[in-house]
Design a protein around this motif. Structure first.
Motif, PDB file in Angstrom:
ATOM      1  N   GLU A 281       0.760  -1.262   0.029  1.00 17.43           N
ATOM      2  CA  GLU A 281       0.101  -0.102   0.107  1.00 17.43           C
ATOM      3  C   GLU A 281       0.840   1.170  -0.022  1.00 17.43           C
ATOM      4  O   GLU A 281       0.428   2.506  -0.363  1.00 17.43           O
ATOM      5  CB  GLU A 281      -0.839  -0.028   1.215  1.00 17.43           C
ATOM      6  CG  GLU A 281      -2.246  -0.675   0.988  1.00 17.43           C
ATOM      7  CD  GLU A 281      -2.295  -2.194   0.872  1.00 17.43           C
ATOM      8  OE1 GLU A 281      -1.070  -2.800   1.249  1.00 17.43           O
ATOM      9  OE2 GLU A 281      -3.203  -2.736   0.540  1.00 17.43           O
ATOM     10  N   GLN A 282       1.936   1.107   0.687  1.00 19.25           N
ATOM     11  CA  GLN A 282       2.986   2.341   0.317  1.00 19.25           C
ATOM     12  C   GLN A 282       3.440   2.720  -0.688  1.00 19.25           C
ATOM     13  O   GLN A 282       3.496   3.827  -1.041  1.00 19.25           O
ATOM     14  CB  GLN A 282       4.083   2.280   1.594  1.00 19.25           C
ATOM     15  CG  GLN A 282       3.930   3.032   2.797  1.00 19.25           C
ATOM     16  CD  GLN A 282       4.826   2.475   4.105  1.00 19.25           C
ATOM     17  OE1 GLN A 282       4.594   1.794   4.791  1.00 19.25           O
ATOM     18  NE2 GLN A 282       6.104   3.344   3.790  1.00 19.25           N
ATOM     19  N   GLU A 283       3.444   1.785  -1.548  1.00 18.55           N
ATOM     20  CA  GLU A 283       3.952   1.874  -2.968  1.00 18.55           C
ATOM     21  C   GLU A 283       2.677   2.828  -3.736  1.00 18.55           C
ATOM     22  O   GLU A 283       3.085   3.703  -4.413  1.00 18.55           O
ATOM     23  CB  GLU A 283       4.122   0.719  -3.654  1.00 18.55           C
ATOM     24  CG  GLU A 283       4.559   0.824  -5.294  1.00 18.55           C
ATOM     25  CD  GLU A 283       4.464  -0.483  -5.961  1.00 18.55           C
ATOM     26  OE1 GLU A 283       4.376  -1.626  -5.300  1.00 18.55           O
ATOM     27  OE2 GLU A 283       4.364  -0.359  -7.288  1.00 18.55           O
ATOM     28  N   THR A 284       1.668   2.234  -3.587  1.00 15.22           N
ATOM     29  CA  THR A 284       0.593   2.929  -4.337  1.00 15.22           C
ATOM     30  C   THR A 284       0.205   4.298  -3.541  1.00 15.22           C
ATOM     31  O   THR A 284      -0.288   5.476  -4.249  1.00 15.22           O
ATOM     32  CB  THR A 284      -0.723   2.051  -4.248  1.00 15.22           C
ATOM     33  OG1 THR A 284      -0.950   1.378  -3.105  1.00 15.22           O
ATOM     34  CG2 THR A 284      -0.627   0.975  -5.282  1.00 15.22           C
ATOM     35  N   ILE A 285       0.160   4.429  -2.519  1.00 15.56           N
ATOM     36  CA  ILE A 285      -0.060   5.967  -1.961  1.00 15.56           C
ATOM     37  C   ILE A 285       0.909   6.818  -2.483  1.00 15.56           C
ATOM     38  O   ILE A 285       0.478   8.069  -2.907  1.00 15.56           O
ATOM     39  CB  ILE A 285      -0.167   6.241  -0.491  1.00 15.56           C
ATOM     40  CG1 ILE A 285       1.111   5.572   0.397  1.00 15.56           C
ATOM     41  CG2 ILE A 285      -1.524   5.729   0.085  1.00 15.56           C
ATOM     42  CD1 ILE A 285       1.256   6.091   1.801  1.00 15.56           C
ATOM     43  N   ALA A 286       2.157   6.533  -2.766  1.00 13.45           N
ATOM     44  CA  ALA A 286       2.914   7.503  -3.094  1.00 13.45           C
ATOM     45  C   ALA A 286       3.024   7.706  -4.683  1.00 13.45           C
ATOM     46  O   ALA A 286       2.972   9.094  -5.102  1.00 13.45           O
ATOM     47  CB  ALA A 286       4.614   7.211  -2.764  1.00 13.45           C
ATOM     48  N   LEU A 287       2.703   6.750  -5.281  1.00 13.24           N
ATOM     49  CA  LEU A 287       2.487   6.756  -6.919  1.00 13.24           C
ATOM     50  C   LEU A 287       1.369   7.683  -7.195  1.00 13.24           C
ATOM     51  O   LEU A 287       1.272   8.595  -8.049  1.00 13.24           O
ATOM     52  CB  LEU A 287       2.479   5.304  -7.488  1.00 13.24           C
ATOM     53  CG  LEU A 287       3.780   4.697  -7.341  1.00 13.24           C
ATOM     54  CD1 LEU A 287       3.652   3.265  -7.857  1.00 13.24           C
ATOM     55  CD2 LEU A 287       4.706   5.662  -8.476  1.00 13.24           C
ATOM     56  N   THR A 288       0.105   7.351  -6.374  1.00 19.19           N
ATOM     57  CA  THR A 288      -1.151   8.098  -6.869  1.00 19.19           C
ATOM     58  C   THR A 288      -1.272   9.514  -6.510  1.00 19.19           C
ATOM     59  O   THR A 288      -1.581  10.497  -7.141  1.00 19.19           O
ATOM     60  CB  THR A 288      -2.276   7.483  -5.925  1.00 19.19           C
ATOM     61  OG1 THR A 288      -2.317   6.007  -5.898  1.00 19.19           O
ATOM     62  CG2 THR A 288      -3.604   7.895  -6.167  1.00 19.19           C
ATOM     63  N   ALA A 289      -0.181   9.809  -5.342  1.00 25.57           N
ATOM     64  CA  ALA A 289      -0.066  11.411  -5.125  1.00 25.57           C
ATOM     65  C   ALA A 289       0.691  11.870  -6.152  1.00 25.57           C
ATOM     66  O   ALA A 289       0.522  13.063  -6.701  1.00 25.57           O
ATOM     67  CB  ALA A 289       0.777  11.495  -3.939  1.00 25.57           C
TER      68      ALA A 289
END
Ligand code: ASP
Ligand code: MG
Length: 405
Positions: A74-82
């Motif tokens: 999930e930490q990967e996707t939060i950063a990429l979405t931001a």
């Protein structure tokens, strides 16, 4: 201006293009003047992949380390979405579960949420930012990373929506909503515009796993209205809420088929108090879930008990029951065939009579023999032969008017 919590599941953020599409959708809500908090899952396949890597070292990896590992997805996707939002000129910041103040108990790999403070989410929203929160993870009282159990991002989103008093929680997934039946089995299945928490829970327990059951229970308890919809189109989805007047004239919401049941019969049991308790407690101790049950009283103070268990538990159930029957002189255990469970679900059953009559009449007209029955306040289920499951489901779907809602 509304405060909206949006949750995007693993397929919705599955790759770079999809993350960009998600960002574009978020932007439309921001441009309309809403405050948006986004909860994302790991990219689809990532959590499974991480579990496989852990299993390379041990069948039972240390659970604290497991949470440390799984939270990575999930930490990967939060950063990429931001970052995707930044590329569109939208102000956004990501937060881990801990930073968003998602506190849990001390359990690892299946922690329960104890409190959500929201961290600095309100301030970020007031600065005009979109806040992207990692789903599925939290922090426990001793400061360690915890996870909420598989599919837990749904729970993160619903719980966050409750804590922030959001106007709505949108659950974006790869299906367009909840359907009156499985469209692969019933061609005339329709999307349900509105349904109650209870109905969704019954349908979920019958195998249509659109959302994690725990999160639906949480939504029901805290009265969080949510919408299940697709991130791949712009169609309105299914709104799920407590029973509403608009739902009153809909008697049945859906038909479900479960092909994964095996019948077990224990015959020649002593017909006296405590017998069934003895049988079912043995199964309970072995972790076997019993579903539909019938008892027939035989002759000479003997009774037969037939019930269903999941196909995967059948052999284990037989073994457990044989041991139990050693103490019950003359009792016999046999697996009496795989069957299909066909159910209709609807809160309208509470206020409309004749639902059962119609249900059994439809089966009779189609020459379908009923082997086991079970009901709840808002559900009727029957066990019938596997060959007749599709026929029964289609006939019930039509009879209860679901072909054209
Ligand atoms: N990534 C976690 C899982 O696959 C949580 C979620 O997707 O909801 O179970
Ligand atoms: Mg999921």
């Amino acid at each position: 201006m509304a405060l909206i919590v949006q949750k995007y599941g693993g397929t919705s953020v599955g790759d770079t293009d999809r993350i960009l599409n998600v960002a574009k959708r978020i932007k439309t809500y921001v441009d309309d003047g809403n405050q948006v908090v986004v909860v994302v899952s790991a990219r689809s396949g990532v959590t499974n992949d991480l579990i496989a890597r852990a299993k390379a070292f041990s069948e039972n990896p240390d659970e604290r380390e497991m949470d440390m590992l799984l939270a990575v997805g999930e930490q990967e996707t939060i950063a990429l979405t931001a970052m995707a939002l930044h590329s569109l000129g939208v102000k956004a910041e990501s937060r881990t579960g801990a930073q968003a103040g998602i506190h849990t108990d001390l359990a690892h790999t299946r922690a329960r949420i104890t409190e959500i403070t929201g961290g600095d989410i309100k301030e970020l929203l007031d600065e005009g930012k979109v806040v992207i929160v990692a789903g599925f993870q939290g922090i426990n009282a001793v400061g360690h990373v915890s996870t909420l159990g598989r599919g837990g991002s749904d729970l993160s989103a619903i719980a966050l929506a409750a804590a922030l008093k959001a106007d709505i929680c949108q659950i974006y997934t790869d299906v367009s909503g909840i359907y009156t039946a499985d469209p692969r089995i019933i061609k005339t299945a329709k999307k349900i515009p509105e349904m109650s928490y209870e109905e969704l829970l019954e349908l979920a327990s019958l195998g249509s796993k659109v959302m994690q059951a725990r999160s639906v229970e949480f939504a029901q308890k805290h009265n969080v209205i949510f919408e299940v919809r697709s991130s791949f189109n712009n169609e309105p989805g299914t709104i799920v809420k407590s029973e509403a007047p608009s739902l009153e004239d809909v008697v049945i919401s859906g038909v479900a088929v479960d092909r994964n049941q095996t019948k077990v019969t224990v015959s020649d049991l002593p017909d006296k108090p405590g017998t069934a308790a003895g049988i079912f407690s043995k199964l309970g101790e072995a972790g076997i879930i019993v579903d539909m049950i019938v008892q027939n009283v035989g002759r000479g103070g003997k009774a037969n008990l037939t019930f269903t268990v999941s196909k995967d538990d059948a052999v284990k159930a037989e073994r457990v029951l044989r041991e139990a029957c050693d103490n019950l002189k003359g009792a016999n255990v046999s697996l009496t065939g795989d069957i299909a469970k066909v159910s209709v679900v609807g809160t309208g059953m509470r206020s409309h009579s004749g639902v059962a009559a119609k249900f059994f009449q439809v089966l009779a007209e189609n020459n379908i023999n009923v082997q086991v029955i079970t009901t709840s306040e808002i559900k009727i289920s029957v066990g019938i032969s596997l060959e007749q499951a599709e026929l029964a489901a289609n006939a019930l779907h039509t009879a209860f008017g679901l072909d054209k809602i």
